[in-house]
Design an enzyme around this catalytic site. Sequence first.
Site, PDB file in Angstrom:
ATOM      1  N   ARG A   1       0.865  -1.192   0.000  1.00  0.00           N
ATOM      2  CA  ARG A   1       0.000   0.000   0.000  1.00  0.00           C
ATOM      3  C   ARG A   1       0.896   1.236   0.000  1.00  0.00           C
ATOM      4  NH1 ARG A   1      -5.473  -0.820   0.847  1.00  0.00           N
ATOM      5  NH2 ARG A   1      -6.037  -2.892   1.643  1.00  0.00           N
TER       6      ARG A   1
ATOM      7  N   HIS B   1     -12.339  -2.298  -2.440  1.00  0.00           N
ATOM      8  CA  HIS B   1     -13.400  -1.323  -2.688  1.00  0.00           C
ATOM      9  C   HIS B   1     -13.754  -1.276  -4.171  1.00  0.00           C
ATOM     10  CE1 HIS B   1     -12.831  -0.015   1.421  1.00  0.00           C
ATOM     11  NE2 HIS B   1     -13.697   0.962   1.281  1.00  0.00           N
TER      12      HIS B   1
ATOM     13  N   HIS C   1      -4.226   2.887  -2.082  1.00  0.00           N
ATOM     14  CA  HIS C   1      -4.008   1.989  -3.216  1.00  0.00           C
ATOM     15  C   HIS C   1      -3.186   2.684  -4.293  1.00  0.00           C
ATOM     16  CE1 HIS C   1      -6.369  -1.518  -2.183  1.00  0.00           C
ATOM     17  NE2 HIS C   1      -7.404  -0.770  -1.887  1.00  0.00           N
TER      18      HIS C   1
ATOM     19  N   ARG D   1      -9.728   6.045  -3.985  1.00  0.00           N
ATOM     20  CA  ARG D   1      -8.837   5.122  -3.280  1.00  0.00           C
ATOM     21  C   ARG D   1      -7.364   5.467  -3.521  1.00  0.00           C
ATOM     22  NH1 ARG D   1     -11.028   3.315   0.739  1.00  0.00           N
ATOM     23  NH2 ARG D   1      -9.770   1.418   0.800  1.00  0.00           N
TER      24      ARG D   1
END
Length: 357
Positions: free
Chosen positions: A79, A115, A176, A170
């Site tokens: 991440r 997501h 991300h 995101r």
Amino acid sequence: MDFVYSSGVLVIQHLQNNYREYHDFLNFMSTVGDPRNIFSVYFPLWFHLSHNVGTKMIWVAVFGDWFNLIFKWILFGQRPYWWVQETHFYSNDSFPHLEQFYITCETGPGYPSGHAMGSSCVWYVMITSVLSFTRPSSVTSVQSFHRFRLLRSCLWMTFWLIQISVCISRVFIATHFPHQVILGLLAGMLVAEMFDHIPSVYNASLKVYIQTNVFLFSIAACFYLLLKLTDIDPLWSVTKAKTWCVNPDWIHLDTTPFAGLVRNLGALLGLGLAVNSEMFIQSCKGKNGCKTRFKLMCVTASLTFLQLYDFIKMPTHTEVLFYILSFCKSASVPLSVVAVIPYCVNLLIGEEDRKLR
């Protein structure tokens, strides 16, 4: 991969530096893409409009999130918010700064985006279902086909606008990299399309639901043990999140890999118990089941109940207790939406009809 990650960091910095005024909107879109909304918003709304669509939505969401978990354990995706802290790709004088937000510090691996995957699969189900309901027959007029084409174009434009917004959100919050949300989006659509060719889920027995639950849990547990046996910590990402999140209060137990697994397995079991219950048969399959008033009352009561139910938070001091209670809470959501609330509404309507006679 360092080149891919560093390119993603440039995109994140560009978004954070040039689109800060859209911060609230992007945070909202990230919430829209939250897989938990499938059970608390989309499912109760759609199930009472069409039992098949609601049922398919749960199956797609559960399998989509399960595939997401397995992919994350296989791909070991970093991440952004912790990668920039640990990488040796940059020299000391060019170390990039990424701002973190209260929804940044997710604890699972980053590849693919849950997501983006959850949002694309459920919206794909909704869009294709609407198009299936509105598709004109071969004997209709040319004007009907033109209207259908216009509707189809508008719906798919809406779909892509929402998915692109979720993906950008995101990336903006540094949870991300761009390639992770793109893969998540495409994978979610593939899972939803796959269930278009599995009509048996609409009339699955309780035995099938239980067997599916056991199968999904067993595969996940075996994969977890396999990683442990090869000296790989399946929860390596949790340690990184706790190390590099700027605010410990932003780390939540319900974002861990096992939290999503028990949430989804609970929802699937709850749906199986509900659709095979006498309460569901007597209410949704009874004489009131097709009435618009019955459906509207069920939708209103379900959405209200679930918004209030969401205020009940699971204790987080013991992980095992948290997972057990999360499973039970998730199972109770479809059980309430599909069986208990419709049964109560059916009794209420029956009582009103008796008074009017």
